[in-house]
Design a protein around this motif. Sequence first.
Motif, PDB file in Angstrom:
ATOM      1  N   LEU A 170       0.834  -1.208   0.000  1.00  0.00           N
ATOM      2  CA  LEU A 170       0.000   0.000   0.000  1.00  0.00           C
ATOM      3  C   LEU A 170       0.865   1.252   0.000  1.00  0.00           C
ATOM      4  O   LEU A 170       1.935   1.265   0.602  1.00  0.00           O
ATOM      5  CB  LEU A 170      -0.857   0.027   1.272  1.00  0.00           C
ATOM      6  N   PRO A 171       0.431   2.322  -0.644  1.00  0.00           N
ATOM      7  CA  PRO A 171       1.201   3.574  -0.578  1.00  0.00           C
ATOM      8  C   PRO A 171       1.128   4.175   0.824  1.00  0.00           C
ATOM      9  O   PRO A 171       0.293   3.753   1.638  1.00  0.00           O
ATOM     10  CB  PRO A 171       0.479   4.475  -1.592  1.00  0.00           C
ATOM     11  N   ALA A 213     -13.161   9.128   3.826  1.00  0.00           N
ATOM     12  CA  ALA A 213     -13.571   8.457   5.062  1.00  0.00           C
ATOM     13  C   ALA A 213     -13.577   6.940   4.863  1.00  0.00           C
ATOM     14  O   ALA A 213     -13.142   6.189   5.750  1.00  0.00           O
ATOM     15  CB  ALA A 213     -14.950   8.958   5.479  1.00  0.00           C
ATOM     16  N   ALA A 214     -14.035   6.500   3.692  1.00  0.00           N
ATOM     17  CA  ALA A 214     -14.089   5.055   3.424  1.00  0.00           C
ATOM     18  C   ALA A 214     -12.678   4.468   3.348  1.00  0.00           C
ATOM     19  O   ALA A 214     -12.421   3.372   3.857  1.00  0.00           O
ATOM     20  CB  ALA A 214     -14.839   4.794   2.127  1.00  0.00           C
ATOM     21  N   ILE A 215     -11.752   5.201   2.724  1.00  0.00           N
ATOM     22  CA  ILE A 215     -10.363   4.718   2.615  1.00  0.00           C
ATOM     23  C   ILE A 215      -9.743   4.622   4.003  1.00  0.00           C
ATOM     24  O   ILE A 215      -9.111   3.637   4.370  1.00  0.00           O
ATOM     25  CB  ILE A 215      -9.518   5.655   1.712  1.00  0.00           C
ATOM     26  N   GLN A 216      -9.970   5.689   4.793  1.00  0.00           N
ATOM     27  CA  GLN A 216      -9.392   5.727   6.142  1.00  0.00           C
ATOM     28  C   GLN A 216      -9.907   4.578   7.005  1.00  0.00           C
ATOM     29  O   GLN A 216      -9.151   3.968   7.753  1.00  0.00           O
ATOM     30  CB  GLN A 216      -9.736   7.081   6.785  1.00  0.00           C
ATOM     31  N   PRO A 221      -6.446   2.196   8.238  1.00  0.00           N
ATOM     32  CA  PRO A 221      -6.226   3.237   9.257  1.00  0.00           C
ATOM     33  C   PRO A 221      -4.822   3.846   9.222  1.00  0.00           C
ATOM     34  O   PRO A 221      -4.642   5.000   9.595  1.00  0.00           O
ATOM     35  CB  PRO A 221      -6.474   2.491  10.577  1.00  0.00           C
ATOM     36  N   ALA A 222      -3.808   3.096   8.745  1.00  0.00           N
ATOM     37  CA  ALA A 222      -2.438   3.625   8.779  1.00  0.00           C
ATOM     38  C   ALA A 222      -2.144   4.565   7.607  1.00  0.00           C
ATOM     39  O   ALA A 222      -1.133   5.260   7.598  1.00  0.00           O
ATOM     40  CB  ALA A 222      -1.448   2.457   8.764  1.00  0.00           C
TER      41      ALA A 222
END
Length: 465
Positions: free
Chosen positions: A424-425, A443-446, A450-451
């Motif tokens: 992941l980037p 918000a959905a990505i976060q 979470p990192a």
Amino acid sequence: MKLSFYGAARSVTGSRHLIETPTSRLLLDCGMFQGRREEAARQNRELGFEPKSLSAVLLSHAHIDHSGALPVLAKHGFSGKVHMTRASADLAAIMLQDAARIQESDCAYVNKKERRRGMQCVRPFFDSDDVEAITRRFAGARYRDALKLEPRVTASFHDAGHILGSAAIRVKYTARGNTTTVLFSGDLGRANMPILRDPDPPPPCDILILESTYGDRLHEQAAEEMKKKAEALISHARAHKSKIIVPAFAVGRTQELVMRIKELVTESRIEPIPIYIDSPLAARATAVFRQHPECYDEETSKTFSADGDPFASRYIHFVSTVEDSKRLNAMRGPCVIISSSGMCEGGRILHHLKHAIQDEANVIVFVGFQAEHTLGRKLVEGWDVVPIFGVPTPRRAQVVKFNGLSAHADRHDLLAYIRAIDPLPGIVFLVHGEEKQALSLGAAIQAEHPALDVRIPHRGSTHDV
Ligand SMILES: [Zn+2]
């Protein structure tokens, strides 16, 4: 490395992002702002950075909201190269010429009115000479080739499946043994679109700049449902000798529609129906499509080799002269007329609407997004009387909307794109979406990662990365 966002930041149009390394200044896209006239004009004249200072430009695709301010660079002394795929180079050249023509005639129209009021004249922010100057700087690349821009910087283009030639752009910067990689998605398409190959899986990157046009939406209508709807429409046209009028963008959407109707004929689901493509730009764009079979998916490649030209058929007619276009007005159906502009804001489509809209046997079919205040939007909203050339005109023709034809990835596709990046980037910047879309996707990505450092840049903001 520094990243700055000069357009399509918490908005959709005017895509322009700058990557700065200690040795180079690379501009990703140089798009035109569209929207309220005065605000857009200002944003298109003032780019926000000094064109002379740029080392090179990398273009994701030919759509005007990504390419439309390129001629302004030439006008202000930019002397580097504009890298893009070969198909994009050919498409952008004809689309920019068209944009110059539209601006010249728009300005002439406004000036005629302004002069009457004793106001100052407006000038186009570029003309066809500027377009020629910038197209001389175009450098066409092959998909996935690594271009050495400078000793420490390379770039590559990866299929985005959005329009012919569209690409995600990867920039790699190496210093003291460390490599930093930025991936800019451009506009992401979808799998199983006609003509185009599916988007390439995203290559690994440290920083992702991702579009978010449909960040909070899922596309409706499955392929089979759309086919049934089209079948029913064409049978209706046959039975009532009606005209099906389709306002559509000349580049991309028009060619896609032709392929979709041809597919229905090939599958024997409909009898061939005369299709008139009434747009000189669509004809020029289709010629570019023919020159770039390297961009086709397997199915289109097969058609190409079987009949030599995927867009030709005895029932498909390109209309170029104004006289031939006028002849269509008097003609009886059944037929399909595809013309632009896609939102009915100008162009030949207005003449077709004017002549067809009062006959209840006719059908007006919308296949794309209709912005607020446009004639297209009024028709989609079901107005009974609409202004055509300033004349209130009763609408009796049926209006039908196809929702499933977007050339953009939806929320589900965008989340899947991030998931496919391995590893992941570290940072994701969300661009090219209205604020609501970008925030919702963010918000959905976060929530899923979470990192991950998710940022939604404001226009004019700069980020050290
Ligand atoms: Zn686009």
